[in-house]
Design an enzyme around this catalytic site. Structure first.
Site, PDB file in Angstrom:
ATOM      1  N   HIS A   1       0.837  -1.201   0.000  1.00 47.59           N
ATOM      2  CA  HIS A   1       0.000   0.000   0.000  1.00 47.59           C
ATOM      3  C   HIS A   1       0.873   1.253   0.000  1.00 47.59           C
ATOM      4  O   HIS A   1       1.636   1.475   0.937  1.00 47.59           O
ATOM      5  CB  HIS A   1      -0.909   0.034   1.236  1.00 47.59           C
ATOM      6  CG  HIS A   1      -2.035  -0.950   1.168  1.00 47.59           C
ATOM      7  ND1 HIS A   1      -3.092  -0.939   2.050  1.00 47.59           N
ATOM      8  CD2 HIS A   1      -2.285  -1.960   0.300  1.00 47.59           C
ATOM      9  CE1 HIS A   1      -3.937  -1.916   1.724  1.00 47.59           C
ATOM     10  NE2 HIS A   1      -3.465  -2.557   0.682  1.00 47.59           N
TER      11      HIS A   1
ATOM     12  N   TYR B   1      -9.484   5.076   7.585  1.00 46.04           N
ATOM     13  CA  TYR B   1      -9.669   5.417   9.003  1.00 46.04           C
ATOM     14  C   TYR B   1     -10.745   6.492   9.073  1.00 46.04           C
ATOM     15  O   TYR B   1     -10.553   7.585   8.520  1.00 46.04           O
ATOM     16  CB  TYR B   1      -8.368   5.967   9.593  1.00 46.04           C
ATOM     17  CG  TYR B   1      -7.253   4.947   9.728  1.00 46.04           C
ATOM     18  CD1 TYR B   1      -7.074   4.245  10.917  1.00 46.04           C
ATOM     19  CD2 TYR B   1      -6.371   4.688   8.681  1.00 46.04           C
ATOM     20  CE1 TYR B   1      -6.046   3.322  11.068  1.00 46.04           C
ATOM     21  CE2 TYR B   1      -5.336   3.755   8.826  1.00 46.04           C
ATOM     22  CZ  TYR B   1      -5.182   3.080  10.022  1.00 46.04           C
ATOM     23  OH  TYR B   1      -4.167   2.168  10.169  1.00 46.04           O
TER      24      TYR B   1
ATOM     25  N   PRO C   1      -4.281   0.400  18.962  1.00 49.19           N
ATOM     26  CA  PRO C   1      -4.047  -0.177  17.637  1.00 49.19           C
ATOM     27  C   PRO C   1      -4.134   0.800  16.462  1.00 49.19           C
ATOM     28  O   PRO C   1      -3.751   0.440  15.345  1.00 49.19           O
ATOM     29  CB  PRO C   1      -5.141  -1.245  17.508  1.00 49.19           C
ATOM     30  CG  PRO C   1      -6.217  -0.803  18.447  1.00 49.19           C
ATOM     31  CD  PRO C   1      -5.529  -0.093  19.563  1.00 49.19           C
TER      32      PRO C   1
ATOM     33  N   LYS D   1       0.960  -0.121  15.158  1.00 50.18           N
ATOM     34  CA  LYS D   1       2.383  -0.087  15.509  1.00 50.18           C
ATOM     35  C   LYS D   1       2.842  -1.251  16.396  1.00 50.18           C
ATOM     36  O   LYS D   1       4.048  -1.477  16.542  1.00 50.18           O
ATOM     37  CB  LYS D   1       2.698   1.225  16.241  1.00 50.18           C
ATOM     38  CG  LYS D   1       2.597   2.445  15.358  1.00 50.18           C
ATOM     39  CD  LYS D   1       3.718   2.451  14.341  1.00 50.18           C
ATOM     40  CE  LYS D   1       3.506   3.464  13.244  1.00 50.18           C
ATOM     41  NZ  LYS D   1       3.890   2.985  11.922  1.00 50.18           N
TER      42      LYS D   1
ATOM     43  N   TYR E   1       3.594   6.662   9.753  1.00 48.72           N
ATOM     44  CA  TYR E   1       2.814   5.479   9.391  1.00 48.72           C
ATOM     45  C   TYR E   1       3.686   4.406   8.730  1.00 48.72           C
ATOM     46  O   TYR E   1       3.571   3.224   9.055  1.00 48.72           O
ATOM     47  CB  TYR E   1       1.661   5.875   8.457  1.00 48.72           C
ATOM     48  CG  TYR E   1       0.577   4.831   8.371  1.00 48.72           C
ATOM     49  CD1 TYR E   1      -0.507   4.848   9.246  1.00 48.72           C
ATOM     50  CD2 TYR E   1       0.637   3.806   7.427  1.00 48.72           C
ATOM     51  CE1 TYR E   1      -1.494   3.879   9.182  1.00 48.72           C
ATOM     52  CE2 TYR E   1      -0.347   2.838   7.360  1.00 48.72           C
ATOM     53  CZ  TYR E   1      -1.410   2.880   8.233  1.00 48.72           C
ATOM     54  OH  TYR E   1      -2.385   1.917   8.177  1.00 48.72           O
TER      55      TYR E   1
HETATM   56  C1  PHB Z   1      -5.872  -4.560  10.912  1.00 46.11           C
HETATM   57  O1  PHB Z   1      -5.969  -4.824   9.702  1.00 46.11           O
HETATM   58  O2  PHB Z   1      -6.140  -5.395  11.783  1.00 46.11           O
HETATM   59  C2  PHB Z   1      -5.460  -3.191  11.320  1.00 46.11           C
HETATM   60  C3  PHB Z   1      -5.029  -2.303  10.370  1.00 46.11           C
HETATM   61  C4  PHB Z   1      -4.653  -1.028  10.736  1.00 46.11           C
HETATM   62  C5  PHB Z   1      -4.720  -0.646  12.056  1.00 46.11           C
HETATM   63  C6  PHB Z   1      -5.130  -1.543  13.029  1.00 46.11           C
HETATM   64  C7  PHB Z   1      -5.499  -2.828  12.672  1.00 46.11           C
HETATM   65  O3  PHB Z   1      -4.381   0.613  12.397  1.00 46.11           O
END
Ligand code: PHB
Ligand code: APR
Length: 389
Positions: free
Chosen positions: A68, A197, A289, A293, A381
């Site tokens: 990505h 997000y 989460p 990280k 990120y």
């Molecule tokens: C996930 O795919 O489980 C996931 C992806 C991004 C995040 C947290 C969890 O920030």
């Protein structure tokens, strides 16, 4: 070397030491199926991918990992993209589930003959402040004993290693968030080819994935939410509301095969070394989460520790191990800051008033319009370098 815990921190370290010819035993309380079965995040920073390559663990990752170059943020349903690759000179992240990483680590550990003691009960560490520490545990009703040079506590937040550091030495720093994440896995195509997000008045939502046919979705929920009250239909309805109509029209619904609630916490324990004990991964720190990280931070810890231990054995120099705690913590706190910030600007806090909400909206609106703000998000990120000047 004794390594307590066979999660990502313990297993990456075991492979790093094996590659350098340093003997280590991994001592794990549970069995392989349990450790491999835990569903966790799935976004690998470039440094994590690089370590898997260096250790010869990346053949499946190269085939199945999804690269990505961007990520998306939605504010009340309006989506904007952050072109991370363009903003960072080409850096990307790779979507590959932690469960897949664990499978690759364990398969290679078997092939390479790494030593793992499974189902180890009542692990006790001794002599950590002397010259020759030891670890004892029970396995199949037989007491086991290992004398070693160093012990590495990779036994997660609930492990025993951190508690071996005397109370007058250990300092802990903590934030507990007043909400959790309700996460779902379903075998349906993801809504988008990248992550989204979403900050919505009703709360945070995240659209993620494991593969082109498997979706991972989360919504912010109350800490005391009852899973039994979250039918699949209710989950999909709430998710679509929060993602907004543009994204909702691309969400494919289907039966979930995993649904769980996780609390959110920021936590750091200092120092990460005491005598002949080192801490790495969740044993020393937890991040919420948002930004994924957790595992990446465990990997950067053990990358630093592996190099320090190699220097100790090869060059008879203690410079690396003496600096490990300060070096690791300097990166840990930057990841703590980012995960806390990203959580703060995307979630609905129960105490928020109109002022707080408008500040949050201004923050994300600024992010939408400012390449400088986007670049700050992007470089965090994709993963900060091990050392920042
Ligand atoms: C996930 O795919 O489980 C996931 C992806 C991004 C995040 C947290 C969890 O920030
Ligand atoms: N004795 C032996 N093993 C133990 C003990 C103990 N007393 N306590 C815990 N363990 C084991 C657990 O069973 C687990 O397999 O230590 C391991 C710790 O693994 P994780 O919790 O995954 O921690 P870590 O390896 O630091 O992982 C960091 O990966 O799993 C995610 O949420 C985690 O994102 C974080 C990252």
């Amino acid at each position: 070397m004794a390594i307590v815990g066979a999660g990502p921190a313990g297993m990456f370290l075991a492979h790093l030491l094996h590659a350098e010819g340093i003997d280590a035993v991994v001592i794990e309380r549970r069995d392989r199926d349990y450790v491999e079965g835990r569903v966790r995040a799935g976004v690998l920073e470039q440094g994590t991918v690089a370590l898997m390559r260096r250790l010869g663990l990346s053949s499946r990752l190269e085939r199945e990992g999804l690269i990505h170059g961007g990520t998306n943020v939605a504010l009340d349903g309006e989506v904007f993209r952050i072109d991370m690759a363009a903003l960072t000179g080409g850096a990307t992240v790779t979507v590959y589930g932690q469960q897949e990483v664990m499978r690759d680590l364990f398969d290679a550990a078997e092939d390479r003959g790494l030593s793992i003691a499974w189902n180890a009960r009542d692990v006790v560490l001794a002599g950590l402040d002397g010259a020759r520490p030891s670890v004892t545990w029970w396995q199949d009703d037989v007491e086991q004993h290992l004398d070693c040079d160093f012990v590495v506590g990779c036994d997660g937040y609930h492990g025993v290693s951190r508690t071996a550091i005397p109370a007058d030495v250990l300092r802990v720093f903590e934030r507990v968030y007043p909400f959790g994440w309700l996460g779902v896995l379903a075998d349906v195509p993801p809504a988008d080819h990248e992550l989204i997000y979403a900050n919505h008045e009703r709360g945070f939502a995240l659209a993620s994935m494991r593969s082109p046919t498997r979706s991972r979705y989360y919504i912010q929920c109350a800490l005391d939410a009852d899973l039994a009250e979250w039918s699949d239909d209710r989950f999909w309805d709430e998710l679509c509301l929060r993602l907004g109509p543009e994204t909702a029209s691309k969400v494919t619904r289907g039966p979930s095969f995993e649904k769980a609630i996780a609390p959110l916490r920021s936590f750091v324990a200092e120092p990460m070394r005491w005598g002949r004990l080192f801490l790495a991964g969740d044993a020393a720190h937890i991040v919420p989460p948002t930004g994924a990280k957790g595992m990446n931070l465990a990997v950067s810890d053990v990358t630093m520790l592996g190099a320090a231990l190699t220097e100790h054995y090869r060059e008879r120099s203690n410079a690396g191990i003496d600096h490990y705690s300060a070096r690791a913590l300097s990166r840990v706190w930057k990841a703590e800051r980012f995960s806390w910030w990203f959580t703060s600007v995307t979630h609905r806090f129960p105490t928020m008033d109109g002022f707080d909400r408008r500040i949050q909206m201004a923050e994300l609106d600024y992010l939408r319009g400012s390449p400088a703000a986007q670049r700050t998000l992007a470089e965090n990120y994709v993963g900060l370098p091990l050392e920042m000047a």
